[in-house]
Enzyme design. Structure first.
Site, PDB file in Angstrom:
ATOM      1  N   ARG A  33      64.733  30.041  80.830  1.00 41.30           N
ATOM      2  CA  ARG A  33      64.634  31.510  80.827  1.00 41.30           C
ATOM      3  C   ARG A  33      63.931  32.032  79.569  1.00 41.30           C
ATOM      4  O   ARG A  33      63.280  33.069  79.615  1.00 41.30           O
ATOM      5  CB  ARG A  33      66.035  32.124  80.893  1.00 41.30           C
ATOM      6  CG  ARG A  33      66.802  31.810  82.175  1.00 41.30           C
ATOM      7  CD  ARG A  33      66.563  32.915  83.199  1.00 41.30           C
ATOM      8  NE  ARG A  33      67.258  32.695  84.438  1.00 41.30           N
ATOM      9  CZ  ARG A  33      68.430  33.240  84.753  1.00 41.30           C
ATOM     10  NH1 ARG A  33      69.049  34.034  83.908  1.00 41.30           N
ATOM     11  NH2 ARG A  33      68.977  33.008  85.924  1.00 41.30           N
ATOM     12  N   ASP A 142      71.503  49.661  85.097  1.00 40.79           N
ATOM     13  CA  ASP A 142      71.467  48.217  84.845  1.00 40.79           C
ATOM     14  C   ASP A 142      71.178  48.003  83.363  1.00 40.79           C
ATOM     15  O   ASP A 142      70.546  48.839  82.723  1.00 40.79           O
ATOM     16  CB  ASP A 142      70.380  47.535  85.690  1.00 40.79           C
ATOM     17  CG  ASP A 142      70.581  46.030  85.807  1.00 40.79           C
ATOM     18  OD1 ASP A 142      71.083  45.573  86.858  1.00 40.79           O
ATOM     19  OD2 ASP A 142      70.272  45.307  84.831  1.00 40.79           O
TER      20      ASP A 142
HETATM   21  C1  LIG Z   1      72.866  39.552  90.474  1.00 42.12           C
HETATM   22  S1  LIG Z   1      72.363  41.168  90.027  1.00 42.12           S
HETATM   23  C2  LIG Z   1      73.304  42.151  91.167  1.00 42.12           C
HETATM   24  C3  LIG Z   1      72.463  43.212  91.824  1.00 42.12           C
HETATM   25  C4  LIG Z   1      73.174  43.987  92.940  1.00 42.12           C
HETATM   26  N1  LIG Z   1      74.364  44.653  92.470  1.00 42.12           N
HETATM   27  C5  LIG Z   1      73.501  43.086  94.099  1.00 42.12           C
HETATM   28  O1  LIG Z   1      74.685  42.753  94.277  1.00 42.12           O
HETATM   29  O2  LIG Z   1      72.588  42.671  94.824  1.00 42.12           O
HETATM   30  C6  LIG Z   1      73.288  41.374  88.495  1.00 42.12           C
HETATM   31  C7  LIG Z   1      72.726  42.492  87.631  1.00 42.12           C
HETATM   32  O3  LIG Z   1      73.669  42.750  86.593  1.00 42.12           O
HETATM   33  C8  LIG Z   1      72.948  43.154  85.454  1.00 42.12           C
HETATM   34  N2  LIG Z   1      73.788  43.003  84.258  1.00 42.12           N
HETATM   35  C9  LIG Z   1      74.127  41.876  83.602  1.00 42.12           C
HETATM   36  N3  LIG Z   1      74.877  42.152  82.534  1.00 42.12           N
HETATM   37  C10 LIG Z   1      75.049  43.502  82.520  1.00 42.12           C
HETATM   38  C11 LIG Z   1      75.716  44.404  81.654  1.00 42.12           C
HETATM   39  N4  LIG Z   1      76.378  43.964  80.573  1.00 42.12           N
HETATM   40  N5  LIG Z   1      75.657  45.715  81.926  1.00 42.12           N
HETATM   41  C12 LIG Z   1      74.974  46.180  83.019  1.00 42.12           C
HETATM   42  N6  LIG Z   1      74.310  45.369  83.867  1.00 42.12           N
HETATM   43  C13 LIG Z   1      74.343  44.049  83.624  1.00 42.12           C
HETATM   44  C14 LIG Z   1      71.728  42.254  85.457  1.00 42.12           C
HETATM   45  O4  LIG Z   1      70.668  42.769  84.698  1.00 42.12           O
HETATM   46  C15 LIG Z   1      71.423  42.132  86.946  1.00 42.12           C
HETATM   47  O5  LIG Z   1      70.402  43.000  87.329  1.00 42.12           O
END
Ligand SMILES: C[S@@+](CC[C@H](N)C(=O)[O-])C[C@H]1O[C@@H](n2cnc3c(N)ncnc32)[C@H](O)[C@@H]1O
Length: 283
Positions: A33, A142
């Site tokens: 990454r 996000d």
């Molecule tokens: C796997 S995606 C989920 C997207 C959507 N909710 C779905 O279920 O399809 C996880 C997302 O969480 C975000 N994320 C990770 N850590 C986070 C944080 N501390 N605060 C807010 N978002 C976060 C990531 O950037 C990523 O876009």
């Protein structure tokens, strides 16, 4: 190769910045990454990157490292059932409870590239009669600045629009631009995107009737999940709905919520009696 001490540092750094809890064996993940970050910032190797991060790192470097380590997998109508529940039960229930004309507010707390909030927006358009003219505000946030920028544009490739999106929705709510598809202006206007780290305060967003917090808690350790859930409970109305990802639960983590009869849907524990019968926890 990343040294053990650099790996330890990066694990702690990411935990503090984003909540990401890395197990001891994720060296390959960090290397793959962060390699593009090394290229972008002209850094020769991981030890130079870590040296910079240890010593007053520039904000763009921190942001690039944090963005690169997020997992942004998403798709339209992911897991289907939360969206079915939204139109079959949640919206009718909330519309019954709220005075006519009072807007509803929905928060997608880890919206990634936008498929989740746009799925909700399309469903609201399709089911406008359920709302009886009531406005619905969709706030999508996000941590990653990169995915939020993409989400705002609402541009997807052929592969992305073939994942989960019914073809009639593609034709109705997207316009084709070369090889790409862009979400229509009407649907885009229904969603307000911004950057937000769930580790930081979010009460300024106001109160919500429905919170989608899906497929993000899985990346955190239990105390972090518990702390975030306790703050989510404070921004969710007493009779509001919390929707988690299929592999996520509040059980054993938060006493603020109780499970509904189906996996992944939760209501405020304190408001169990106010909840619709179908959503009261099994006693
Ligand atoms: C796997 S995606 C989920 C997207 C959507 N909710 C779905 O279920 O399809 C996880 C997302 O969480 C975000 N994320 C990770 N850590 C986070 C944080 N501390 N605060 C807010 N978002 C976060 C990531 O950037 C990523 O876009």
């Amino acid at each position: 190769m990343i040294s053990a001490s650099d790996y330890d540092f990066l694990s702690r750094f990411l935990k503090i910045k984003s909540g990401l809890a890395l197990s001891k064996d994720k060296q390959y993940l960090i290397e793959s990454r962060l390699d593009p970050v090394l290229q972008k910032f002209g850094l020769p190797d991981m030890s130079r990157l870590v040296a910079q991060l240890r010593d007053a790192p520039p904000a763009p470097l921190v942001e690039a490292v944090v963005n690169a380590m997020t997992t942004n997998e998403s798709l339209f109508f992911r897991d289907k059932s939360p969206f079915e529940l939204l139109t079959a039960t949640i919206l009718p229930d909330l519309c019954r409870r709220r005075p006519a004309g009072q807007p509803l507010r929905i928060w997608c707390a880890a919206a990634s590239t936008g498929q989740e909030p746009y799925s909700i927006a399309m469903l609201l358009q399709e089911n406008a009669r359920l709302l009886g003219g009531r406005k619905v505000e969709i706030i999508a946030t996000d941590l990653s600045t990169e995915v939020i920028a993409r989400a705002q544009q609402g541009i997807y490739n052929q592969f992305e629009v073939q994942r989960g999106l019914p073809v009639q929705y593609l034709l109705r709510y997207f316009k084709k631009n070369g090889e790409l598809w862009q979400v229509s202006d009407d649907i885009r206007a229904m969603v307000r995107f911004s950057n937000l780290n769930l580790l930081q305060p979010f009460s300024h967003l106001g109160m919500f009737d429905i919170v989608f917090c899906r497929n993000v808690l899985i990346y955190f350790d239990i105390p972090t999940k518990a702390e975030i859930l306790s703050r989510v409970a404070k921004v969710l109305t007493k009779d509001g709905y919390l929707i988690l990802g299929g592999a996520e639960t509040v059980l054993g983590i938060s006493s603020d919520f109780v499970a509904g009869p189906q996996r992944g849907y939760y209501i405020q524990a304190a408001a169990g009696a106010a909840a619709p019968v179908a959503f009261r926890a099994a006693e």
